[in-house]
Design an enzyme around this catalytic site. Structure first.
Site, mmCIF file in Angstrom:
data_model
loop_
_atom_site.group_PDB
_atom_site.id
_atom_site.type_symbol
_atom_site.label_atom_id
_atom_site.label_comp_id
_atom_site.label_asym_id
_atom_site.label_seq_id
_atom_site.Cartn_x
_atom_site.Cartn_y
_atom_site.Cartn_z
ATOM 1 N N GLY A 127 0.819 -1.210 0.000
ATOM 2 C CA GLY A 127 0.000 0.000 0.000
ATOM 3 C C GLY A 127 0.850 1.255 0.000
ATOM 4 O O GLY A 127 0.991 1.927 1.026
ATOM 5 N N GLU A 244 12.324 -4.205 -5.036
ATOM 6 C CA GLU A 244 11.286 -4.404 -6.030
ATOM 7 C C GLU A 244 11.824 -4.262 -7.449
ATOM 8 O O GLU A 244 11.514 -5.048 -8.326
ATOM 9 C CB GLU A 244 10.171 -3.371 -5.818
ATOM 10 N N GLU A 368 10.386 7.265 -16.855
ATOM 11 C CA GLU A 368 10.910 8.620 -16.623
ATOM 12 C C GLU A 368 11.564 8.703 -15.243
ATOM 13 O O GLU A 368 12.622 9.332 -15.089
ATOM 14 C CB GLU A 368 9.765 9.652 -16.738
HETATM 15 C C1 LIG Z 1 -0.040 -2.982 -12.957
HETATM 16 C C2 LIG Z 1 0.288 -2.062 -11.825
HETATM 17 C C3 LIG Z 1 0.392 -2.573 -10.549
HETATM 18 C C4 LIG Z 1 0.671 -1.713 -9.484
HETATM 19 N N1 LIG Z 1 0.727 -2.242 -8.221
HETATM 20 C C5 LIG Z 1 0.940 -1.434 -7.169
HETATM 21 C C6 LIG Z 1 0.915 -1.941 -5.824
HETATM 22 O O1 LIG Z 1 0.715 -3.135 -5.597
HETATM 23 N N2 LIG Z 1 1.098 -1.075 -4.815
HETATM 24 C C7 LIG Z 1 1.324 0.246 -5.008
HETATM 25 O O2 LIG Z 1 1.517 0.968 -4.027
HETATM 26 N N3 LIG Z 1 1.338 0.773 -6.269
HETATM 27 C C8 LIG Z 1 1.141 -0.046 -7.330
HETATM 28 N N4 LIG Z 1 1.134 0.478 -8.619
HETATM 29 C C9 LIG Z 1 1.265 1.911 -8.788
HETATM 30 C C10 LIG Z 1 2.577 2.353 -9.399
HETATM 31 O O3 LIG Z 1 3.627 2.265 -8.478
HETATM 32 C C11 LIG Z 1 2.346 3.796 -9.904
HETATM 33 O O4 LIG Z 1 1.423 3.712 -10.972
HETATM 34 C C12 LIG Z 1 3.634 4.438 -10.381
HETATM 35 O O5 LIG Z 1 4.480 4.709 -9.308
HETATM 36 C C13 LIG Z 1 3.344 5.759 -11.150
HETATM 37 O O6 LIG Z 1 2.564 6.604 -10.369
HETATM 38 P P1 LIG Z 1 1.204 7.234 -10.940
HETATM 39 O O7 LIG Z 1 0.399 6.135 -11.554
HETATM 40 O O8 LIG Z 1 0.594 8.027 -9.836
HETATM 41 O O9 LIG Z 1 1.640 8.179 -12.131
HETATM 42 P P2 LIG Z 1 2.239 9.658 -11.992
HETATM 43 O O10 LIG Z 1 3.266 9.673 -10.918
HETATM 44 O O11 LIG Z 1 1.108 10.612 -11.882
HETATM 45 O O12 LIG Z 1 2.955 9.816 -13.379
HETATM 46 C C14 LIG Z 1 2.238 10.122 -14.575
HETATM 47 C C15 LIG Z 1 3.245 10.305 -15.694
HETATM 48 O O13 LIG Z 1 4.110 11.405 -15.379
HETATM 49 C C16 LIG Z 1 5.456 10.997 -15.423
HETATM 50 N N5 LIG Z 1 6.217 11.701 -14.373
HETATM 51 C C17 LIG Z 1 5.861 11.803 -13.058
HETATM 52 N N6 LIG Z 1 6.818 12.471 -12.380
HETATM 53 C C18 LIG Z 1 7.786 12.775 -13.271
HETATM 54 C C19 LIG Z 1 9.027 13.449 -13.179
HETATM 55 N N7 LIG Z 1 9.455 13.930 -12.007
HETATM 56 N N8 LIG Z 1 9.791 13.549 -14.296
HETATM 57 C C20 LIG Z 1 9.375 13.052 -15.499
HETATM 58 N N9 LIG Z 1 8.183 12.405 -15.631
HETATM 59 C C21 LIG Z 1 7.407 12.271 -14.541
HETATM 60 C C22 LIG Z 1 5.443 9.502 -15.168
HETATM 61 O O14 LIG Z 1 6.582 8.874 -15.699
HETATM 62 C C23 LIG Z 1 4.176 9.092 -15.877
HETATM 63 O O15 LIG Z 1 4.424 8.931 -17.245
HETATM 64 C C24 LIG Z 1 0.861 -0.346 -9.702
HETATM 65 C C25 LIG Z 1 0.760 0.159 -10.999
HETATM 66 C C26 LIG Z 1 0.458 -0.676 -12.045
HETATM 67 C C27 LIG Z 1 0.350 -0.095 -13.421
#
Ligand SMILES: Cc1cc2nc3c(=O)[nH]c(=O)nc-3n(C[C@H](O)[C@H](O)[C@H](O)COP(=O)(O)OP(=O)(O)OC[C@H]3O[C@@H](n4cnc5c(N)ncnc54)[C@H](O)[C@@H]3O)c2cc1C
Length: 386
Positions: A127, A244, A368
């Site tokens: 989480g 991880e 990224e």
């Molecule tokens: C299949 C799957 C399983 C998952 N399982 C888990 C889980 O079990 N537990 C858990 O806690 N999370 C889980 N996640 C979440 C995952 O860790 C997040 O989706 C990931 O960290 C990206 O965060 P976000 O989705 O909020 O995207 P955002 O952080 O909002 O990013 C959106 C876009 O902006 C880009 N971006 C963001 N910041 C920057 C920056 N500083 N510089 C350049 N580009 C940037 C990103 O690369 C991305 O393209 C899972 C995700 C998926 C897809």
């Protein structure tokens, strides 16, 4: 026979003997896009693995593991993938929480939680992410406050993989709202089956639900179930993410070989192999596979790297786009057939691979973010503007 050959024969023999009878239908089941398959049976399979000592192979013997070398673990993963043994439902406990407790947990916490993971009887979810905190994990806003002998949690997590099956969740929560944002976080171990927790599955492109929203409404955790000190959550979370992005993907890489072979077999069967563009992409995919394998072999056993802290990021940047390209290649090789699903949106392996691999460059840190880490820690480039 060398010790490693003997071990390989032991693993192969055990898998042949056990992946039979009631467990025979599990061959090839589970994993990305297919976590809904044979859930109960795969949970029983976890217990079978645990009973015969196949969980926690690299963990110290003092903590119930087998203390085996990297080479032995690689052999296990190779044989496991080759046999088509089912995708693990216990991997988050074994590969993320377990190593986190080995790094940061107290003796009491290790004694409380590791045996259930090793026995395959206790399933975990992670989480961390929230609607407002993904790449920017320090923005976590789920709150926890200590009252007597319990933490009280309020807030929401999202994308929580396998939360619908998990017994426990390791939660990154804000325990000191007044502290600077990286310093106010703590890692809490929270039982999932309690009135204060609601799990809502999220339907994915594949039509299935592997991850979830998790809502905490005065959910409780024992005061002692905090990993590290209050406020230490960022350090603990970074430790978990290091595991991880690196080690735990190794078993997954082994299954890439099988996926590649399936794409190759389709290309041979339907004549796509005669298309020079597709055959060039098949060759590139195979080369990429070898590069990932040799890189993983060369880096995994090393405790100190040339560029400290960036090897897991490099590995993720190698495998995630590679796997996504394999998904694209799989549907291109299948041709027009890939544009039609079976009744009720039933996907074949190529379609599932294509759709699910879209997520590869997001979870565990997006491309990224991996590049940012490499730029800042590895190359000493200017920090990303925050
Ligand atoms: C299949 C799957 C399983 C998952 N399982 C888990 C889980 O079990 N537990 C858990 O806690 N999370 C889980 N996640 C979440 C995952 O860790 C997040 O989706 C990931 O960290 C990206 O965060 P976000 O989705 O909020 O995207 P955002 O952080 O909002 O990013 C959106 C876009 O902006 C880009 N971006 C963001 N910041 C920057 C920056 N500083 N510089 C350049 N580009 C940037 C990103 O690369 C991305 O393209 C899972 C995700 C998926 C897809």
């Amino acid at each position: 026979m060398s010790d490693e050959d003997t071990f390989r024969a032991e693993v192969r023999g055990w898998l042949a003997e056990n992946l039979a009878g009631d467990f025979a239908p599990l061959v090839g089941s589970g994993g990305p896009g297919r976590e809904h398959e044979f859930v109960r049976e795969r949970m029983a399979w976890e217990r079978r693995l645990g009973a015969d000592g196949w969980i926690g192979l690299g963990w110290p013997e003092a903590d119930g593991g087998r203390g085996l070398s990297w080479r032995h673990q690689v052999i296990f993963h190779e044989e496991y993938a080759t046999a088509g043994a089912p995708a693990r439902v216990g991997h988050i406990g074994e590969q993320l929480l377990g190593p986190t407790l080995l790094m940061f947990g107290t003796a009491e916490q290790r004694a409380k939680f590791l045996p259930g993971i090793l026995a395959g009887t206790q399933l975990w979810c992670q989480g961390y992410s929230e609607p407002g905190a993904g790449s920017d994990l320090a923005a976590v806003s789920t709150r926890a406050r200590l009252d007597g002998d319990q933490w009280h949690l309020d807030g929401q997590k999202v994308w929580t993989s396998l939360a619908q099956f998990a017994d426990w969740c390791f939660v990154l929560a804000r325990t000191d709202p007044a502290a600077e944002r990286h310093r106010g976080l703590s890692c809490l171990l929270v039982p999932m089956r309690q009135p204060g927790i609601e799990v809502r599955p999220i339907v994915q492109l594949t039509g299935t639900s592997e991850f979830n929203e998790v809502f905490f409404d005065d959910a409780r955790a024992a005061a002692t179930d905090i990993v590290g000190a209050p406020g230490d959550g960022w350090r603990v979370a970074m430790g978990t993410l290091g595991v991880e992005r690196g080690v735990s993907t190794f078993g997954q890489q082994m299954s890439f070989q099988r996926e590649f072979e399936a794409v190759l077999a389709t290309a041979r069967a339907n004549g796509a192999i005669d298309d020079p563009h597709l055959s060039a992409r098949l060759i590139d995919a195979w080369v990429g596979l070898q590069v990932m394998r040799y890189t993983a072999m060369a880096t995994l056993g090393r405790s100190v790297s040339d560029v400290p802290g960036t090897e897991p990021n490099i590995n993720k940047l190698l495998w995630a786009p590679w796997h996504q390209r394999l998904g694209e290649l799989a549907v291109d090789v299948a041709g027009a057939a890939a544009t039609v699903t079976g009744p009720g949106y039933e996907l074949d392996n190529a379609q599932r691979l294509f759709l699910f691999s879209r997520a590869d460059t997001i979870y565990g840190g997006s491309n990224e973010i991996q590049r940012n880490v490499i730029a800042e820690r590895g190359l000493g480039l200017p920090r990303d503007p925050r």
